[in-house]
Design a protein around this motif. Sequence first.
Motif, PDB file in Angstrom:
ATOM      1  N   ILE A 145     -10.147   5.868 -14.887  1.00 58.57           N
ATOM      2  CA  ILE A 145     -10.051   5.477 -13.480  1.00 58.57           C
ATOM      3  C   ILE A 145      -8.600   5.427 -12.970  1.00 58.57           C
ATOM      4  N   PRO A 146      -8.426   5.552 -11.634  1.00 61.33           N
ATOM      5  CA  PRO A 146      -7.123   5.282 -11.026  1.00 61.33           C
ATOM      6  C   PRO A 146      -6.843   3.777 -11.073  1.00 61.33           C
ATOM      7  N   ASP A 147      -5.696   3.359 -10.552  1.00 60.11           N
ATOM      8  CA  ASP A 147      -5.410   1.913 -10.553  1.00 60.11           C
ATOM      9  C   ASP A 147      -6.100   1.178  -9.412  1.00 60.11           C
ATOM     10  N   PHE A 148      -6.694   1.927  -8.444  1.00 54.80           N
ATOM     11  CA  PHE A 148      -7.351   1.309  -7.286  1.00 54.80           C
ATOM     12  C   PHE A 148      -6.443   0.287  -6.602  1.00 54.80           C
ATOM     13  N   GLN A 149      -5.122   0.556  -6.686  1.00 53.81           N
ATOM     14  CA  GLN A 149      -4.090  -0.313  -6.119  1.00 53.81           C
ATOM     15  C   GLN A 149      -4.184  -1.752  -6.640  1.00 53.81           C
ATOM     16  N   GLY A 150      -4.858  -1.920  -7.758  1.00 55.70           N
ATOM     17  CA  GLY A 150      -4.972  -3.242  -8.370  1.00 55.70           C
ATOM     18  C   GLY A 150      -5.916  -4.189  -7.665  1.00 55.70           C
ATOM     19  N   VAL A 151      -6.730  -3.687  -6.733  1.00 56.00           N
ATOM     20  CA  VAL A 151      -7.640  -4.551  -5.954  1.00 56.00           C
ATOM     21  C   VAL A 151      -8.850  -4.912  -6.815  1.00 56.00           C
ATOM     22  N   GLU A 152      -8.978  -6.158  -7.161  1.00 53.42           N
ATOM     23  CA  GLU A 152      -9.988  -6.577  -8.127  1.00 53.42           C
ATOM     24  C   GLU A 152     -11.414  -6.365  -7.647  1.00 53.42           C
ATOM     25  N   ARG A 153     -11.688  -6.603  -6.362  1.00 54.69           N
ATOM     26  CA  ARG A 153     -13.061  -6.428  -5.872  1.00 54.69           C
ATOM     27  C   ARG A 153     -13.493  -4.963  -5.952  1.00 54.69           C
ATOM     28  N   ILE A 154     -12.523  -4.052  -5.909  1.00 51.31           N
ATOM     29  CA  ILE A 154     -12.834  -2.622  -6.052  1.00 51.31           C
ATOM     30  C   ILE A 154     -13.014  -2.270  -7.525  1.00 51.31           C
ATOM     31  N   ILE A 155     -12.146  -2.792  -8.375  1.00 52.03           N
ATOM     32  CA  ILE A 155     -12.288  -2.579  -9.823  1.00 52.03           C
ATOM     33  C   ILE A 155     -13.624  -3.125 -10.312  1.00 52.03           C
ATOM     34  N   ASP A 156     -14.104  -4.191  -9.670  1.00 50.06           N
ATOM     35  CA  ASP A 156     -15.372  -4.806 -10.068  1.00 50.06           C
ATOM     36  C   ASP A 156     -16.544  -3.835  -9.980  1.00 50.06           C
ATOM     37  N   ARG A 157     -16.460  -2.835  -9.098  1.00 49.90           N
ATOM     38  CA  ARG A 157     -17.549  -1.853  -9.000  1.00 49.90           C
ATOM     39  C   ARG A 157     -17.687  -1.063 -10.298  1.00 49.90           C
ATOM     40  N   ILE A 158     -16.567  -0.824 -10.959  1.00 48.72           N
ATOM     41  CA  ILE A 158     -16.601  -0.149 -12.260  1.00 48.72           C
ATOM     42  C   ILE A 158     -17.146  -1.100 -13.318  1.00 48.72           C
ATOM     43  N   VAL A 159     -16.667  -2.328 -13.287  1.00 42.21           N
ATOM     44  CA  VAL A 159     -17.113  -3.329 -14.253  1.00 42.21           C
ATOM     45  C   VAL A 159     -18.625  -3.510 -14.191  1.00 42.21           C
ATOM     46  N   GLU A 160     -19.174  -3.527 -12.977  1.00 47.64           N
ATOM     47  CA  GLU A 160     -20.607  -3.799 -12.785  1.00 47.64           C
ATOM     48  C   GLU A 160     -21.508  -2.733 -13.402  1.00 47.64           C
ATOM     49  N   VAL A 161     -21.029  -1.474 -13.444  1.00 45.18           N
ATOM     50  CA  VAL A 161     -21.868  -0.415 -14.046  1.00 45.18           C
ATOM     51  C   VAL A 161     -21.589  -0.258 -15.544  1.00 45.18           C
ATOM     52  N   ARG A 188       1.365  -3.133 -12.575  1.00 41.46           N
ATOM     53  CA  ARG A 188       0.048  -3.094 -11.937  1.00 41.46           C
ATOM     54  C   ARG A 188      -0.973  -2.413 -12.853  1.00 41.46           C
ATOM     55  N   SER A 189      -0.554  -1.322 -13.501  1.00 45.85           N
ATOM     56  CA  SER A 189      -1.452  -0.646 -14.435  1.00 45.85           C
ATOM     57  C   SER A 189      -1.820  -1.551 -15.608  1.00 45.85           C
ATOM     58  N   LEU A 190      -0.842  -2.272 -16.133  1.00 45.02           N
ATOM     59  CA  LEU A 190      -1.130  -3.222 -17.207  1.00 45.02           C
ATOM     60  C   LEU A 190      -2.099  -4.300 -16.739  1.00 45.02           C
ATOM     61  N   ALA A 191      -1.916  -4.774 -15.509  1.00 44.51           N
ATOM     62  CA  ALA A 191      -2.784  -5.819 -14.957  1.00 44.51           C
ATOM     63  C   ALA A 191      -4.221  -5.313 -14.813  1.00 44.51           C
ATOM     64  N   VAL A 192      -4.373  -4.052 -14.407  1.00 48.18           N
ATOM     65  CA  VAL A 192      -5.714  -3.461 -14.291  1.00 48.18           C
ATOM     66  C   VAL A 192      -6.400  -3.442 -15.654  1.00 48.18           C
ATOM     67  N   LEU A 193      -5.684  -2.992 -16.670  1.00 48.36           N
ATOM     68  CA  LEU A 193      -6.250  -2.929 -18.014  1.00 48.36           C
ATOM     69  C   LEU A 193      -6.605  -4.319 -18.539  1.00 48.36           C
ATOM     70  N   LYS A 194      -5.741  -5.266 -18.299  1.00 52.44           N
ATOM     71  CA  LYS A 194      -6.002  -6.642 -18.736  1.00 52.44           C
ATOM     72  C   LYS A 194      -7.218  -7.224 -18.020  1.00 52.44           C
ATOM     73  N   TYR A 195      -7.311  -6.966 -16.715  1.00 52.14           N
ATOM     74  CA  TYR A 195      -8.429  -7.472 -15.913  1.00 52.14           C
ATOM     75  C   TYR A 195      -9.760  -6.902 -16.405  1.00 52.14           C
ATOM     76  N   LEU A 196      -9.783  -5.601 -16.708  1.00 52.49           N
ATOM     77  CA  LEU A 196     -11.004  -4.964 -17.204  1.00 52.49           C
ATOM     78  C   LEU A 196     -11.510  -5.662 -18.460  1.00 52.49           C
ATOM     79  N   LYS A 197     -10.596  -5.964 -19.360  1.00 50.98           N
ATOM     80  CA  LYS A 197     -10.983  -6.620 -20.608  1.00 50.98           C
ATOM     81  C   LYS A 197     -11.476  -8.045 -20.338  1.00 50.98           C
TER      82      LYS A 197
END
Length: 290
Positions: A145-161, A188-197
Motif C-alpha cells: 500500500i501507499p502511505d495514504f498520507q498517514g490518515v488512520e481512518r483511511i488505513i483502517d479500510r485495509i485493516v478491516e479486510v 510517516r512511513s514508519l508510523a504507518v507500519l507501526k499502526y498496521l501492526k
Amino acid sequence: METATTSNILPVGKPKWLKVKLPIGEKYTELRGLVDKYKLNTICTSGSCPNMGECWGEGTATFMILGNICTRSCGFCGVKTGRPEDVEWDEPEKVARSIKIMKIKHAVITSVDRDDLKDMGSIIWAETVKAIRRMNPETTLETLIPDFQGVERIIDRIVEVSPEVVSHNMETVRRLTREVRIQAKYDRSLAVLKYLKEKGIRRTKSGIMLGLGETEEEVIQTMKDLREANVDIVTIGQYLQPSKKHLPVKEYITPEQFAKYEQIGKELGFRHVESGALVRSSYHAQKHIL
C-alpha cells in the motif's frame, strides 16, 4: 563501523550478477499465454521484473490497481506522474477474474498514489480484496500500500479486510528520503507500519533499495527502525535506474554485502529477510505469510 564505500561496493558499471536468465518453464509459458490472450495487467510484465519466471512458476503474481499514473514524482520510480484517470469501479472484479484465470495461489496487489482522491483510493483497495476473496477463496493476499498520507481512518479500510500480509516500502534510508521519495516522509512511513501492526495485521513488511548513496550504517539503522515498528519482513534489493531522467545508480552492491545485510536482519529478529541484487518487493512473497 564499515560504510557502504568499502571494497564491498563496486563503482557504476553493471556487474555480472545483475544478468538475468530468460524466464522458462511450463507454468511460466502457460501464464504468459493467458496474460497475452486476456490482456491481463500484471506488474510482473509491465515492470519487466527479473523474477517473473520464478514467481509465476510458484503461482505468485503482482497486480497494480487505480491506474498507471501517479500523483507523486519519486526520483526512483518508472511509473508516469501526472493527473490520473477516473477510477474504474469495476476494477476489483477485473483483478479478481484475472487471478482466477491465472490460477494464482498468492496475489500481491499494489497501486499508484492517488492523493487526488478524497479516500486516496482506499475504497477500491478494500473492494479489490473483497472481490478476490469472493472469487478466489483459496488465494492468499499481500497488499503493498501507499502511505495514504498517514490518515488512520483511511488505513483502517485495509485493516478491516485483513490481508495476510500488508506491506509499505520505506524505499531508502532517512537521509535520502527527501531526494528519493519527494512527497513522502520517513517517519510517516514508519508510523504507518507501526499502526498496521498495532491494529492487528498479522504480517507487516517493508522494502528498501540500495545503490543510491546510502552507507552501511544507514541501512542497518533503517532495519533497526523497522524492527522497532514491529515489522516482520524486510526486502533489500539493488536500485536500477528506469531512465536517464531518474536518479542515477551511485553503486552496485556486491552479493557479499547483500548476504551481510541478510545476516544482520536475521540477528535483528525479522521473520523473513530477502536480500540480494535482484530482490524486489514481492520476491518470495508466498513464503512471507508463514
